[in-house]
Design a protein around this motif. Structure first.
Motif, PDB file in Angstrom:
ATOM      1  N   ILE A 288       0.859  -1.184   0.000  1.00  0.00           N
ATOM      2  CA  ILE A 288       0.000   0.000   0.000  1.00  0.00           C
ATOM      3  C   ILE A 288       0.896   1.234   0.000  1.00  0.00           C
ATOM      4  O   ILE A 288       1.701   1.429   0.917  1.00  0.00           O
ATOM      5  N   TYR A 289       0.749   2.061  -1.026  1.00  0.00           N
ATOM      6  CA  TYR A 289       1.512   3.306  -1.119  1.00  0.00           C
ATOM      7  C   TYR A 289       0.555   4.478  -0.957  1.00  0.00           C
ATOM      8  O   TYR A 289      -0.371   4.655  -1.751  1.00  0.00           O
ATOM      9  N   ARG A 290       0.782   5.226   0.123  1.00  0.00           N
ATOM     10  CA  ARG A 290      -0.093   6.354   0.462  1.00  0.00           C
ATOM     11  C   ARG A 290       0.395   7.612  -0.260  1.00  0.00           C
ATOM     12  O   ARG A 290       1.556   7.986  -0.157  1.00  0.00           O
ATOM     13  N   GLY A 291      -0.515   8.255  -0.962  1.00  0.00           N
ATOM     14  CA  GLY A 291      -0.125   9.450  -1.691  1.00  0.00           C
ATOM     15  C   GLY A 291      -1.223  10.483  -1.738  1.00  0.00           C
ATOM     16  O   GLY A 291      -2.247  10.391  -1.048  1.00  0.00           O
ATOM     17  N   ASP A 292      -0.980  11.468  -2.550  1.00  0.00           N
ATOM     18  CA  ASP A 292      -1.938  12.544  -2.780  1.00  0.00           C
ATOM     19  C   ASP A 292      -1.766  12.970  -4.228  1.00  0.00           C
ATOM     20  O   ASP A 292      -0.644  13.292  -4.646  1.00  0.00           O
ATOM     21  N   THR A 293      -2.842  12.962  -4.992  1.00  0.00           N
ATOM     22  CA  THR A 293      -2.759  13.330  -6.407  1.00  0.00           C
ATOM     23  C   THR A 293      -3.405  14.676  -6.675  1.00  0.00           C
ATOM     24  O   THR A 293      -3.716  15.002  -7.819  1.00  0.00           O
TER      25      THR A 293
END
Length: 626
Positions: A288-293
């Motif tokens: 799981i890679y947590r990001g913000d787009t």
């Protein structure tokens, strides 16, 4: 030579100065205690002394500048702002932390004989009323008369009668300078032709005759539109008073004592659990890679409250501890449609790339009013141009086909945001091969799941719908039309630390992340919640976002690890609730067998609500049965 800073955390923006006695000083700011503090270290007699604190409170304290005066005293100036910088902030948050660019003030201290002192007059209260609250990036330089000058950038908003945190007005920053003499700061003088965005750094140097020279950039924004035109660099000598100045009157410097609260006392453990979680399916291992787009910076025409591009990346790496970021500044009105700005933003993405730790994507926001709507555009490769917006598309006379053709040509994807607002869409268009995801929740606004859903607006009260209320744009309507859209959560302006795009990828590279998004292997969350959702059929397991062309049965296998006890879990099929649990436990494992599956195509997704109202939404799995 050798290592100067000693913290295992990130240390930023070192400044250096030397006095007439051969001592060298280096200062920087560090995230060692989970907030930015300013530290200093002295080199003398062939060795480095231990680091000492310049400013070390729970506030945000960063961007230090150093200079030495004729008495061999070290002066330090830095920015400070509020506590809990970059932590929970957004439209629905009741007790907010300090937003990335909520306000800025200046701290000044003087170091001599092993003791910190400070000017008898505070620089902030000494400034005229028109120069308060947004004073950035202080720089120090002594003149030949022994006076210490302090230069800084100050923000002027286009509309002075609009609240300072309003998201839609423009601004320009100009350089001002003030010197300290006796016990007072002089009236600030403006450096001409210095207007521009926040983070346009200037340089100041004092020659052997005590004259101060300066070099600074400007972007030729005027005070009508407040938009970038083109960048130039100017140089000049700063006029200084003649003769010797009165010696600086100093008083003891006392670090203010402050108490704060720990918004997320288990955040480090929660992050370790998310990053250590592995999903084995189809012969692959996913993490799981947590990001913000969807974030903005000073480069957006309406980004004057979002802070600099540097602080955007500081937030992503330190305060939010993201695995990836798509910084999506608006392409028009002085944004990345300008080739120089497009290059600068892509160059910055490369500068902040930290292999196996933090991955910036190449991105921008293409913004049209309803019914075409705003879309965030992401690429795995550098060098792609933006796609300007023609008048016919702006007016809604044509749809998104030109955008989809462009994305196919340059191998990008788009993600509609806040679809149920005046920035949204009536779902007239979709190309699943380049538009695989939708922003189901945005921290700066509300949920777009369906009208009246948890964290969503209702047409009864317009104040619940910041950005306007366009119910045709709800995500349920897109799914009802047969669109294959996975979901994620993101921030937009102002909001921080409450919106995460959780991407399930087997390859932690730019290409691997975009490939996972194209497969809709994604969920949205407002906290560090693990949502592992799979469908078993035909003797195989499928991840959330998958499309199963011929399913023999429907068995959902779900594992959820929350950051607080889970109040409610919903299983939703074709926009109807078919199963509900109320476990009041932090970790839940369950299976759901649909004993009455429908003929034709169906889609299933999972929604999680904790007792503290934090949420997560899975992407659907689509199946087809005869």
């Amino acid at each position: 030579a050798g290592r100067i800073s000693t913290s295992p955390a990130n240390d930023w923006e070192p400044a250096i100065a030397a006095d007439g006695a051969g001592r060298v000083y280096i200062a920087w700011d560090t995230y060692d205690k989970g907030n930015y503090d300013v530290m200093m270290r002295r080199y003398e007699n062939g060795r480095w002394a231990e680091p000492i604190a310049v400013a070390a409170t729970p506030r945000y304290e960063a961007h230090v500048s150093l200079a030495c005066d004729k008495q061999n005293r070290l002066w330090a100036a830095w920015n400070y702002s509020g506590m809990q910088w970059g932590k929970d902030a957004g439209f629905l948050v009741k007790n907010e932390g300090t937003r990335i660019y909520e306000w800025r003030a200046i701290g000044v201290a003087v170091y001599a004989d092993g003791v910190w002192r400070q000017p008898a007059a505070d620089i902030n209260s000494s400034l005229p009323a028109g120069l308060h609250n947004y004073d950035d990036l202080p720089m120090l330089a002594p003149d030949g008369g022994g006076r210490m000058w302090l230069f800084f950038r100050h923000r002027f908003a286009k509309f002075r009668d609009v609240p300072s945190d309003a998201p839609a007005h423009r601004a320009a920053w100009e350089i001002y300078g003030s010197f300290y003499e006796g016990g007072a700061w002089s009236t600030p003088v403006r450096v001409p032709l210095s207007q521009g965005r926040t983070d346009m750094r200037a340089g100041f140097a004092t020659d052997s005759r005590g004259r101060i020279f300066a070099a600074w950039p400007m972007d030729h924004r005027d005070f009508d539109q407040f938009l970038f035109q083109h960048a130039d660099v100017y140089a000049a000598r700063i006029p200084t008073p003649a003769g010797a100045g009165a010696d600086a009157i100093l008083k003891p410097y006392v670090q203010p004592e402050m108490k704060t609260w720990n918004v997320h006392p288990r955040e480090n453990q929660d992050l370790a659990r998310v990053r250590g979680y592995a999903i084995e399916a189809g012969g692959k291992t996913y993490h799981i890679y947590r990001g913000d787009t969807h974030r903005h910076s000073e480069f957006s025409f309406d980004g004057n409250n979002d802070g600099s591009i540097q602080e955007t990346y500081r937030y992503a790496i330190d305060a939010a501890s993201l695995d990836y970021l798509g910084l999506t500044d608006h392409n028009n009105d002085g944004g990345p449609d300008v080739d120089y700005i497009n290059w600068l933003e892509q160059q910055t993405a490369d500068l902040y790339f930290l292999p196996k730790t933090f991955t910036p994507l190449y991105a921008y926001e293409r913004s049209l009013p309803y019914p075409n709507g705003h879309r965030n555009v992401l690429f795995a490769e550098r060098g792609n141009p933006t796609l300007p917006i023609p008048e016919a598309e702006q007016k809604g006379l044509v749809g998104a086909q030109a955008l989809y053709d462009y994305l196919h040509r340059y191998h990008g994807i788009s993600i509609p945001h806040t679809p149920a607002t005046s920035m949204g869409t009536d779902w007239r268009d979709n190309d699943p091969s380049v538009e695989p995801l939708v922003e189901i929740y945005q921290g700066d606004r509300v949920s777009a799941e369906y009208e009246g859903a948890p964290k969503a607006a209702s047409g009864v009260n317009p104040r619940e719908a910041p950005g306007g209320f366009k119910p045709a744009g709800y995500v349920w309507n897109a799914w009802a039309k047969g669109y294959k859209l996975g979901v994620q959560a993101s921030s937009d302006h102002l909001s921080t630390h409450i919106s995460y795009a959780c991407t399930l990828a087997s390859d932690y590279t730019r290409h691997g992340l975009l490939d996972a998004m194209l497969q809709r292997h994604s969920y949205g969350a407002t906290d560090n919640i693990i949502l592992d959702y799979r469908l078993e059929t035909n003797g195989k397991q499928y991840l959330q976002g998958d499309i199963v062309p011929a399913a023999s049965g429907v068995k959902l296998v779900v594992k959820i690890i929350g950051t607080a006890p889970i109040r409610q879990i919903d299983v939703i099929r074709n926009n109807r609730f078919v199963h509900n649990l109320q476990p009041i436990e932090r970790e839940v494992n369950f299976t759901y067998l649909d004993n009455q599956p429908l003929a034709g195509e169906s889609y299933y997704y999972i929604r999680v609500i904790q007792v503290d109202d934090q949420m997560a939404w899975s992407s659907p799995v689509w199946i087809r049965r005869p």
